[in-house]
Design a protein around this motif. Sequence first.
Motif, PDB file in Angstrom:
ATOM      1  N   VAL A 188       0.641  -1.084  -0.253  1.00 11.29           N
ATOM      2  CA  VAL A 188      -0.117   0.153   0.028  1.00 11.29           C
ATOM      3  C   VAL A 188       0.898   1.236  -0.014  1.00 11.29           C
ATOM      4  O   VAL A 188       0.610   2.201  -0.890  1.00 11.29           O
ATOM      5  N   GLN A 189       1.907   1.266   0.743  1.00 16.83           N
ATOM      6  CA  GLN A 189       2.519   2.492   0.742  1.00 16.83           C
ATOM      7  C   GLN A 189       3.413   2.514  -0.458  1.00 16.83           C
ATOM      8  O   GLN A 189       3.736   3.898  -1.011  1.00 16.83           O
ATOM      9  N   GLY A 190       4.106   1.479  -0.908  1.00 15.55           N
ATOM     10  CA  GLY A 190       4.718   1.455  -2.083  1.00 15.55           C
ATOM     11  C   GLY A 190       3.941   2.040  -3.380  1.00 15.55           C
ATOM     12  O   GLY A 190       4.579   2.609  -4.295  1.00 15.55           O
ATOM     13  N   ALA A 191       2.644   2.038  -3.271  1.00 20.85           N
ATOM     14  CA  ALA A 191       1.852   2.433  -4.478  1.00 20.85           C
ATOM     15  C   ALA A 191       1.595   3.629  -4.361  1.00 20.85           C
ATOM     16  O   ALA A 191       0.877   4.491  -5.285  1.00 20.85           O
ATOM     17  N   GLY A 192       1.971   4.547  -3.335  1.00 18.29           N
ATOM     18  CA  GLY A 192       1.639   5.755  -3.171  1.00 18.29           C
ATOM     19  C   GLY A 192       0.478   6.073  -2.250  1.00 18.29           C
ATOM     20  O   GLY A 192      -0.154   7.533  -2.397  1.00 18.29           O
ATOM     21  N   ALA A 193      -0.156   5.439  -1.640  1.00 18.66           N
ATOM     22  CA  ALA A 193      -1.517   5.695  -0.866  1.00 18.66           C
ATOM     23  C   ALA A 193      -1.046   6.374   0.290  1.00 18.66           C
ATOM     24  O   ALA A 193      -0.182   6.515   0.763  1.00 18.66           O
ATOM     25  N   ALA A 194      -2.187   6.977   0.724  1.00 20.27           N
ATOM     26  CA  ALA A 194      -1.922   7.871   1.928  1.00 20.27           C
ATOM     27  C   ALA A 194      -2.233   7.272   3.196  1.00 20.27           C
ATOM     28  O   ALA A 194      -1.790   7.707   4.110  1.00 20.27           O
ATOM     29  N   GLY A 195      -3.117   6.161   3.016  1.00 16.90           N
ATOM     30  CA  GLY A 195      -3.445   5.648   4.164  1.00 16.90           C
ATOM     31  C   GLY A 195      -4.267   4.168   3.832  1.00 16.90           C
ATOM     32  O   GLY A 195      -4.401   3.863   2.913  1.00 16.90           O
ATOM     33  N   PHE A 196      -4.593   3.428   4.703  1.00 13.31           N
ATOM     34  CA  PHE A 196      -5.246   2.257   4.947  1.00 13.31           C
ATOM     35  C   PHE A 196      -6.298   2.152   6.087  1.00 13.31           C
ATOM     36  O   PHE A 196      -6.037   2.649   7.199  1.00 13.31           O
ATOM     37  N   THR A 197      -7.193   1.158   5.891  1.00  9.06           N
ATOM     38  CA  THR A 197      -8.080   0.822   7.037  1.00  9.06           C
ATOM     39  C   THR A 197      -7.723  -0.610   7.399  1.00  9.06           C
ATOM     40  O   THR A 197      -7.507  -1.433   6.511  1.00  9.06           O
ATOM     41  N   ILE A 198      -7.770  -1.008   8.778  1.00 13.21           N
ATOM     42  CA  ILE A 198      -7.862  -2.354   9.085  1.00 13.21           C
ATOM     43  C   ILE A 198      -9.034  -2.307  10.178  1.00 13.21           C
ATOM     44  O   ILE A 198      -9.080  -1.578  11.070  1.00 13.21           O
ATOM     45  N   GLY A 199      -9.919  -3.330  10.142  1.00 13.80           N
ATOM     46  CA  GLY A 199     -10.983  -3.414  11.165  1.00 13.80           C
ATOM     47  C   GLY A 199     -11.208  -5.193  11.497  1.00 13.80           C
ATOM     48  O   GLY A 199     -10.489  -5.373  12.470  1.00 13.80           O
ATOM     49  N   THR A 200     -11.673  -5.880  10.636  1.00 10.77           N
ATOM     50  CA  THR A 200     -11.885  -7.318  10.950  1.00 10.77           C
ATOM     51  C   THR A 200     -10.733  -7.944  11.401  1.00 10.77           C
ATOM     52  O   THR A 200     -10.661  -8.877  12.199  1.00 10.77           O
ATOM     53  N   ALA A 201      -9.628  -7.805  10.492  1.00 13.12           N
ATOM     54  CA  ALA A 201      -8.386  -8.733  10.819  1.00 13.12           C
ATOM     55  C   ALA A 201      -7.863  -8.647  12.133  1.00 13.12           C
ATOM     56  O   ALA A 201      -7.434  -9.329  12.746  1.00 13.12           O
ATOM     57  N   ALA A 202      -8.071  -7.198  12.623  1.00 12.30           N
ATOM     58  CA  ALA A 202      -7.339  -6.890  13.738  1.00 12.30           C
ATOM     59  C   ALA A 202      -8.309  -7.426  15.027  1.00 12.30           C
ATOM     60  O   ALA A 202      -7.917  -7.965  16.395  1.00 12.30           O
ATOM     61  N   LEU A 203      -9.528  -7.186  14.778  1.00 17.63           N
ATOM     62  CA  LEU A 203     -10.651  -7.586  15.957  1.00 17.63           C
ATOM     63  C   LEU A 203     -10.711  -9.014  15.800  1.00 17.63           C
ATOM     64  O   LEU A 203     -11.042  -9.655  16.979  1.00 17.63           O
ATOM     65  N   ASP A 204     -10.461  -9.831  15.045  1.00 13.10           N
ATOM     66  CA  ASP A 204     -10.310 -11.312  14.834  1.00 13.10           C
ATOM     67  C   ASP A 204      -9.104 -12.010  15.022  1.00 13.10           C
ATOM     68  O   ASP A 204      -8.939 -13.358  14.890  1.00 13.10           O
ATOM     69  N   GLY A 205      -7.931 -11.175  15.349  1.00  7.66           N
ATOM     70  CA  GLY A 205      -6.922 -11.485  15.730  1.00  7.66           C
ATOM     71  C   GLY A 205      -5.924 -12.302  14.605  1.00  7.66           C
ATOM     72  O   GLY A 205      -5.029 -13.266  14.544  1.00  7.66           O
ATOM     73  N   LYS A 206      -6.261 -11.824  13.347  1.00  4.25           N
ATOM     74  CA  LYS A 206      -5.819 -12.211  12.124  1.00  4.25           C
ATOM     75  C   LYS A 206      -4.322 -11.711  11.707  1.00  4.25           C
ATOM     76  O   LYS A 206      -3.567 -12.307  10.803  1.00  4.25           O
ATOM     77  N   TYR A 207      -3.930 -10.535  12.230  1.00  7.25           N
ATOM     78  CA  TYR A 207      -2.593  -9.941  11.808  1.00  7.25           C
ATOM     79  C   TYR A 207      -1.534 -10.546  12.747  1.00  7.25           C
ATOM     80  O   TYR A 207      -1.881 -10.962  13.884  1.00  7.25           O
ATOM     81  N   PRO A 208      -0.484 -10.734  11.879  1.00  6.24           N
ATOM     82  CA  PRO A 208       0.782 -11.488  12.431  1.00  6.24           C
ATOM     83  C   PRO A 208       1.292 -10.453  14.063  1.00  6.24           C
ATOM     84  O   PRO A 208       1.707  -9.352  13.657  1.00  6.24           O
ATOM     85  N   ALA A 209       1.095 -11.080  15.046  1.00  9.34           N
ATOM     86  CA  ALA A 209       1.351 -10.481  16.003  1.00  9.34           C
ATOM     87  C   ALA A 209       1.648 -11.417  17.429  1.00  9.34           C
ATOM     88  O   ALA A 209       1.704 -12.623  17.032  1.00  9.34           O
TER      89      ALA A 209
END
Length: 329
Positions: free
Chosen positions: A185-206
Amino acid sequence: MGLRFIFMLTRNDRTVPDASQQLQTALGLGVRHIGFKDIGLPLEQLKGLNAAIKAGGATSYLEVVSLDRESEIVSAKAAAEIGVDVLLGGTRVDDVLPIINGTAIQYFPFPGRITGHPSVLEGTIEEIVESAKAIAGRAGVHGLDLLAYRSAQNVPELMQAVCAAVSKPVFIAGSIATPERIAVVQGAGAAGFTIGTAALDGKYPADGNDVPSQLTAIIRDVAALNKHLSPIRKKSLAAAFAGGVGELLNNTQIKVAVFKDASNWSFRAHGDELFFVHRGCLLMKFRDREETIEQGEFIVVPRGVEHCAVAVGEECEVLLATAAAPSAE
């Protein structure tokens, strides 16, 4: 501040029932951009959620997922009544712009053809780019909300094409659940991004599946991409003198502070900041680690690096050296 992380209090395109509880977790970790959807909770609860976001010093976002004209008009009116800072999503620009005209709301609609629930982005890259250019060219539109990872097209190519085609900021929404995708996303030049379900459901690598662990990992990874992590480690005063450290600091403010419990997450926009522990013990939290500064030790926090100072014990006496803010001349 670089790439913007917007934490959505949503699961499968609906605001979650425990949004207020999750909000306090996010605010406690210093998340500064927090959003919700226009469905999932009654309007009065959404108003309370928005007020709590702003009271916590964060920017509020409402993302529209309505699929028909009448529902989108109702959602836009709700956004104006709630008083959010940013309105994300929706496709009916001609209907929404008159509703939010005269408000302070920033408007980031979806480019392309949106169908289904959860929402899906349809069309070729060329068609989506043409839609993006047309929408971004409208007065009153501040940027775009691109459902890139909900498209069947080559996602990196799609994001790069849209970001290159418009001069306004582009936020990326939908199905971002790994640090690799955030980097794309950053490499594409976007200004930002959203995360909702992934964080609430514990899917992000952490380190854990709980929401605090998830958000901590996302914030750390974004800070690394934005080059907002500190490479500087603590030093003892004796070691500093032995190493010949004795540069003069121009235009520096020296002050004494007594820390009790924890300070807020913060960063300095101008100049580095030195913390020298005169008495007691100080825990300095960064997005990627923690440092314990004992009596007689110090640490330098570079400008732009988020940190949170915590007294270990009842209180900690600290000598602070900070660059004075530039004059407003």
